[in-house]
Design a protein around this motif. Structure first.
Motif, mmCIF file in Angstrom:
data_model
loop_
_atom_site.group_PDB
_atom_site.id
_atom_site.type_symbol
_atom_site.label_atom_id
_atom_site.label_comp_id
_atom_site.label_asym_id
_atom_site.label_seq_id
_atom_site.Cartn_x
_atom_site.Cartn_y
_atom_site.Cartn_z
ATOM 1 N N GLU A 4 0.800 -1.190 -0.035
ATOM 2 C CA GLU A 4 0.131 -0.389 0.371
ATOM 3 C C GLU A 4 0.507 1.244 -0.259
ATOM 4 O O GLU A 4 0.765 2.004 -0.781
ATOM 5 N N ALA A 5 1.798 1.016 0.990
ATOM 6 C CA ALA A 5 2.412 2.639 1.132
ATOM 7 C C ALA A 5 3.633 2.374 -0.404
ATOM 8 O O ALA A 5 3.296 3.665 -0.619
ATOM 9 N N LEU A 6 3.764 2.083 -1.656
ATOM 10 C CA LEU A 6 4.030 1.739 -2.931
ATOM 11 C C LEU A 6 3.158 2.267 -3.163
ATOM 12 O O LEU A 6 3.635 3.541 -4.294
ATOM 13 N N MET A 7 2.081 1.847 -3.036
ATOM 14 C CA MET A 7 0.954 2.862 -4.131
ATOM 15 C C MET A 7 1.027 3.826 -3.904
ATOM 16 O O MET A 7 0.937 4.616 -5.107
ATOM 17 N N ALA A 8 1.016 3.748 -2.603
ATOM 18 C CA ALA A 8 0.877 5.663 -2.481
ATOM 19 C C ALA A 8 1.684 6.562 -2.951
ATOM 20 O O ALA A 8 1.761 8.083 -2.865
ATOM 21 N N ALA A 9 3.437 6.156 -2.824
ATOM 22 C CA ALA A 9 4.187 6.633 -3.005
ATOM 23 C C ALA A 9 4.488 7.330 -4.734
ATOM 24 O O ALA A 9 5.429 7.804 -5.249
ATOM 25 N N GLY A 10 3.807 6.147 -5.701
ATOM 26 C CA GLY A 10 3.092 7.054 -6.830
ATOM 27 C C GLY A 10 4.407 5.354 -7.517
ATOM 28 O O GLY A 10 4.429 5.862 -8.638
ATOM 29 N N GLU A 11 5.063 4.040 -7.105
ATOM 30 C CA GLU A 11 5.754 3.374 -7.372
ATOM 31 C C GLU A 11 4.982 2.808 -8.481
ATOM 32 O O GLU A 11 3.725 2.621 -8.490
ATOM 33 N N PRO A 12 5.254 2.618 -10.173
ATOM 34 C CA PRO A 12 4.617 2.608 -10.938
ATOM 35 C C PRO A 12 4.322 0.850 -10.984
ATOM 36 O O PRO A 12 5.265 0.000 -10.623
ATOM 37 N N ALA A 13 3.425 0.389 -11.492
ATOM 38 C CA ALA A 13 3.166 -1.532 -11.159
ATOM 39 C C ALA A 13 4.282 -1.925 -12.086
ATOM 40 O O ALA A 13 4.815 -3.673 -11.741
ATOM 41 N N THR A 14 4.707 -1.052 -12.940
ATOM 42 C CA THR A 14 5.945 -2.449 -14.207
ATOM 43 C C THR A 14 7.512 -1.842 -13.200
ATOM 44 O O THR A 14 8.306 -2.602 -13.962
ATOM 45 N N GLY A 15 7.651 -1.420 -12.108
ATOM 46 C CA GLY A 15 8.544 -0.504 -11.802
ATOM 47 C C GLY A 15 9.784 -1.748 -10.781
ATOM 48 O O GLY A 15 9.219 -2.738 -10.878
ATOM 49 N N GLU A 16 10.322 -1.590 -10.140
ATOM 50 C CA GLU A 16 11.405 -2.610 -9.855
ATOM 51 C C GLU A 16 10.820 -2.612 -8.795
ATOM 52 O O GLU A 16 11.092 -4.017 -8.233
ATOM 53 N N ARG A 17 10.315 -1.795 -8.035
ATOM 54 C CA ARG A 17 9.772 -1.992 -6.905
ATOM 55 C C ARG A 17 8.625 -2.966 -6.360
ATOM 56 O O ARG A 17 8.536 -4.378 -5.889
ATOM 57 N N ALA A 18 7.764 -3.222 -7.361
ATOM 58 C CA ALA A 18 6.912 -3.358 -7.260
ATOM 59 C C ALA A 18 7.241 -5.032 -8.215
ATOM 60 O O ALA A 18 6.325 -5.456 -6.866
ATOM 61 N N ALA A 19 7.703 -5.243 -8.728
ATOM 62 C CA ALA A 19 8.222 -6.410 -9.858
ATOM 63 C C ALA A 19 8.688 -7.359 -8.178
ATOM 64 O O ALA A 19 9.047 -8.428 -7.712
ATOM 65 N N ASP A 20 9.463 -6.648 -7.303
ATOM 66 C CA ASP A 20 10.016 -7.323 -5.841
ATOM 67 C C ASP A 20 8.726 -6.964 -4.951
ATOM 68 O O ASP A 20 9.192 -8.321 -4.524
#
Length: 252
Positions: free
Chosen positions: A175-191
């Motif tokens: 949820e924090a990742l999404m709140a920070a605006g991280e894209p779904a195709t980005g490295e953090r989301a993939a991790d």
């Protein structure tokens, strides 16, 4: 033509003692007796017995059966209507009991052997078996499904609590990742998607990345799974699906 009490008992599938009792209460008295004093039943007696057994099968007590057969003012239709209402209510009760038993059987089959108090403590208002039927329909008989059943059959309260806490921690971080605006195709989301896959492998079955792709699609298409992820954050189901696919592509 007349028949002995033993013959009638065989014809009707009742005991001789039952026929004696019906005679004693004047519900069914034989039309004649032999020279030795033994009961003899004629065809009319058999017809009456058939009616008695019909009403008994519907649950009528003997006194009501007698009233229906002997009282000229009795309304068989009204008695049947009332009995139908009672039987319908009983059927509804039995259906609820059957659903409760089926629910317990499903919980046992899936290996969630917790008391109601423990389930509430661990899962709160989330039903741990609500996905069991759908899982069996989709994957029943597969190696992964069988492996899941074998594993969870060994889990106790502490295991389920640990699993719940891990899911809650992952959900908060996603949820924090999404709140920070991280894209779904980005490295953090993939991790995070890879961590999600490994969690499934650790607790349930060997979740390959291809299997994980299918699960990601299911989280969006199936209402029950979608609701679970959407309860963490609106849009999380779609975001996670994209992240799962991106992770699988990245590590292909």
């Amino acid at each position: 033509m007349s028949y002995s009490v033993g013959q009638v008992a065989v014809f009707a599938g009742v005991t001789v003692r039952t026929l004696h009792h019906y005679d004693e209460i004047a519900l069914l008295s034989p039309s004649s007796r032999s020279h030795a004093g033994h009961r003899r039943y004629d065809d009319a007696d058999l017809d009456r017995l058939q009616q008695i057994l019909f009403y008994r099968e519907l649950g009528f007590p003997l006194d009501e059966v007698a009233a229906l057969l002997d009282d000229p003012d009795a309304d068989p239709q009204e008695h049947l209507r009332r009995r139908h209402e009672l039987l319908s209510a009983r059927i509804a009760e039995l259906r609820k009991m059957a659903e409760a038993v089926e629910h317990a059987m499903e919980a046992k089959k899936m290996g969630i052997n917790l008391t109601p108090e423990e389930k509430f403590e661990v899962f709160g208002d989330k039903d741990p078996e609500r996905y069991g039927e759908e899982a069996e329909r989709r994957w029943g008989g597969t190696e992964g499904y069988d492996e899941t059943r074998r594993r969870v059959a060994r889990y106790g309260k502490a295991d389920w609590k640990r699993m719940r806490d891990e899911v809650a921690d992952w959900g908060a971080r996603y949820e924090a990742l999404m709140a920070a605006g991280e894209p779904a195709t980005g490295e953090r989301a993939a991790d995070m998607a890879e961590e999600h896959r490994r969690h499934i492998t650790m607790w349930f079955y060997d979740c390959t990345r291809e299997i994980h792709r299918g699960l990601g699609d299911l989280y969006v298409s199936d209402e029950r799974f979608r609701e679970f992820y959407e309860s963490m954050r609106q849009g999380l189901a779609e975001h996670l699906r994209e992240a799962i696919h991106a992770n699988a592509d990245r590590r292909a």
